[in-house]
Every structure is written in C-alpha cells, then in structure tokens.
Design an enzyme around this catalytic site. Structure first.
Site, mmCIF file in Angstrom:
data_model
loop_
_atom_site.group_PDB
_atom_site.id
_atom_site.type_symbol
_atom_site.label_atom_id
_atom_site.label_comp_id
_atom_site.label_asym_id
_atom_site.label_seq_id
_atom_site.Cartn_x
_atom_site.Cartn_y
_atom_site.Cartn_z
ATOM 1 N N HIS A 168 -1.694 0.634 -9.907
ATOM 2 C CA HIS A 168 -2.247 -0.341 -8.955
ATOM 3 C C HIS A 168 -2.873 -1.532 -9.700
ATOM 4 C CE1 HIS A 168 -4.043 -0.859 -4.663
ATOM 5 N NE2 HIS A 168 -3.805 -2.018 -5.220
ATOM 6 N N ARG A 196 0.865 -1.171 0.000
ATOM 7 C CA ARG A 196 0.000 0.000 0.000
ATOM 8 C C ARG A 196 0.907 1.228 0.000
ATOM 9 N NH1 ARG A 196 -3.522 -2.680 -1.551
ATOM 10 N NH2 ARG A 196 -5.572 -3.062 -0.646
ATOM 11 N N GLU A 251 -4.110 7.702 -4.821
ATOM 12 C CA GLU A 251 -4.391 7.027 -6.096
ATOM 13 C C GLU A 251 -5.713 7.526 -6.633
ATOM 14 O OE1 GLU A 251 -4.165 2.792 -5.426
ATOM 15 O OE2 GLU A 251 -2.109 2.918 -4.701
#
Ligand code: DGY
Length: 326
Positions: free
Chosen positions: A285, A237, A266
């Site tokens: 991601h 993360r 993000e």
C-alpha cells in the site's frame, strides 16, 4: 479552554508547531490499533483528530464526546462512518489532489512491473541466476499501444489514463458512475459499461473508491469476462475486489497477471497465496508513499484541522455540518 488535537500519525516539527500555536496536542504517532489504551485515553478529551487508516467506528465516537473535526491524512475515507459523523455534527476532511500524480505513478509502476515481469526478473539478477540471454519463457508483454480499461475515472484514474494515452499511445476505455466528456475530448477516452470494458481491455486498472456499491465489484464473474492475456491492477481499495476469486482466477490463468497495492486485509497475512504467486506484483500500500507527497498530505491535514477548529472553511471537507461548537 484550549481545544485538544489528538495526532496519531507522524507529523514533522513544523506541522506540529502550527498545531501547537493555538491548540494542545496529544502526539501519539505510532498508534496501530484503535483499542490502544493511550489512544482511547486521549480520545476522551479530543476536539480534533489527525491521522489515517484506523477504523473509526460509532462505538469509538461514543468515547469522544468533545470531537468536532477529523482530518484524515488520506484521500480515501472508507474507514470513517460518514453519515454517523454528519449526524453527530463532526466534520471530516481528507487530502485530495496532492496525492493524485504520485498514486498514478504507482498505478503505472504496477502496470509496467506486471507486464514486463520486472520483479521476477530483478529477483533472477539479485540471486545471481542471470547466466545467459533470457529466453522467451521470460518475455513480458508490451504496454504501449495496448487498450487500458479504467474502472473508475476520478482524479487518480484520469491521471493514470493520461500517462497511458499521452506517454504510451494507449487507447483508453473507462467505466464510471458519471460520463467524463472533458476526458473523452482530452484523451480520446471512450465510455463502456463495466462488462464490455472488462472484455475489451488488455490492462484493467481499478481506481474506484470503496463504498457499499463497489464492495467486491470485481469477482469471479468479472474475472471470467477478461481476456486470458489481461493484466489486472488495483490501486483503489482491497475490498473492491473479491480476493479469493482473484487468487482462483490467477491460478486458472485469467487474468494473466496482477499488480496490487491494496488488499482485503492489510498488512497482507502470512498465509496469503498472493505473497508467493510469480504472476503477482504485490506492494505494501505505497500509493502515495513518497517524501514529497506524504509531507503535502500532512500539510493539508494540518490546514484542514486548523480551519475546522477555528470555525473557518477547511480546504478539503468530505461532509457538511453546521458550525463547530466553540
Ligand atoms: C489514501 O490516501 O487513501 C491512500 O490510499 C492511503 O491510504
């Protein structure tokens, strides 16, 4: 009364049909804000939620008086207030196992791309700038035979280490909350305290879950401990890493390069220097983002919510609560 499930990420027809057999489904597959009025309206009546990524806050739970269970289409659950869910008797489920190998592939993809400068060099070909044999200013660095330092040695960390040890002849070091004797035996992995691992590894790869203990686990002090030649990879993360410190460290030359699938914010903001640094490979991601794995994750989420709302044991519960209301 038929219970209602609010689905806020895409499912396929078969998955939706399985839910609709016994439940009423509010299907809003493109919600990207928990403030979306359609999401908030459906939340009021929802007994179950199926989705991912949205931050589910206690204030939001106040608007969901009937909620019994949440099936996240993710293995990570840092965007849910787990203690608060448990206190309210709301079951949370996730999707471990089915994404382990795909996410490990992504980890190794980043290691290889950062070490061999694959994105920079592919860009050179794409722009029509490959006119002669490349000179040593474009050479990368070997991955095989190097020392891989795994920060976090759960399922995904172990799967990355397996690729390194068995496929690339790498020596594996790990730091983890608990020792892993079975992986030490299988892969010859050696435990190190975090500081020692950072100083010894050629490639540092972060796979710890985000929680209060791991927030900004890697910052300026930790980057300064790494080898100047180190390659830093994060598939965990974004908030496990102090991103401003990472940018400074990369500018100063230690670590030498980074491969990142996750970021503090993000999508990565337009102003982030990480978008333009030549020694950074940044992906949007994509850890588990293959057709096969995203289908398997959604299948698991459907199985989780069906079991939870039918009062059965779901395949992948995160917390333990009493029997759901019927
Ligand atoms: C996960 O499953 O946690 C992935 O990172 C996608 O969010």
């Amino acid at each position: 009364m038929t219970k209602r499930i609010l689905v806020y990420r895409p499912l396929n027809e078969d998955q939706l049909a399985r839910l609709e057999r016994d439940f009423r489904v509010d299907y809003l597959p493109k919600i990207d804000s928990a403030e979306d009025p359609a999401f908030l309206d459906a939340l009021v009546n929802a007994h179950g939620l199926v989705g991912a990524s949205l931050p589910i806050t206690p204030a939001l739970l106040d608007r969901a008086p009937n909620l019994e269970a949440i099936a996240s289409i993710s293995v990570g659950y840092d965007n849910y207030p787990v203690d608060e869910l448990t206190r309210r008797g709301i079951l949370l489920c996730n999707t471990p196992d089915v994404l382990t190998e795909t996410t490990a592939d992504t980890g190794f993809l980043l290691i290889m791309c950062a070490a061999r400068r694959a994105i920079e060099l592919a860009g050179m070909v794409q722009r029509g700038e490959w006119h002669e044999s490349i000179g040593k200013e474009w050479f990368g660095t070997d991955v095989h035979g190097k020392t891989l330092g795994m920060v976090g040695f759960g399922r995904i960390g172990a799967a990355i280490a397996r690729r390194g040890a068995l496929g690339f002849g790498m020596r594996v070091l790990y730091s983890n909350a608990s020792p892993k004797p079975e992986l030490e035996a299988e892969l010859g992995a050696q435990h190190r305290e975090l500081d020692a691992l950072l100083a010894e590894a050629d490639i540092v790869c972060v796979t710890v879950p985000l929680n209060a203990d791991t927030h900004h686990l890697i910052g300026a002090r930790e980057f300064a401990l790494m080898k100047p030649s180190a390659i830093f990879v994060n598939v965990a993360r974004g908030k496990v890493v102090d991103e401003a410190a990472l940018i400074e460290a990369l500018r100063a030359g230690t670590p030498h390069a980074a491969g990142l699938d996750v970021f503090e914010r993000e999508p990565l903001p337009e102003t982030s220097p990480l978008r333009h640094m030549p020694n950074v490979v940044a992906l949007p991601h994509i850890g588990s983002a293959t057709h096969e794995t995203r289908t398997a994750m959604a299948d698991r989420a459907v199985a989780n919510i069906l079991a939870a709302l039918n009062g059965e044991q779901p395949p992948s519960p995160v917390n333990e609560v009493g029997p759901t209301h019927s």
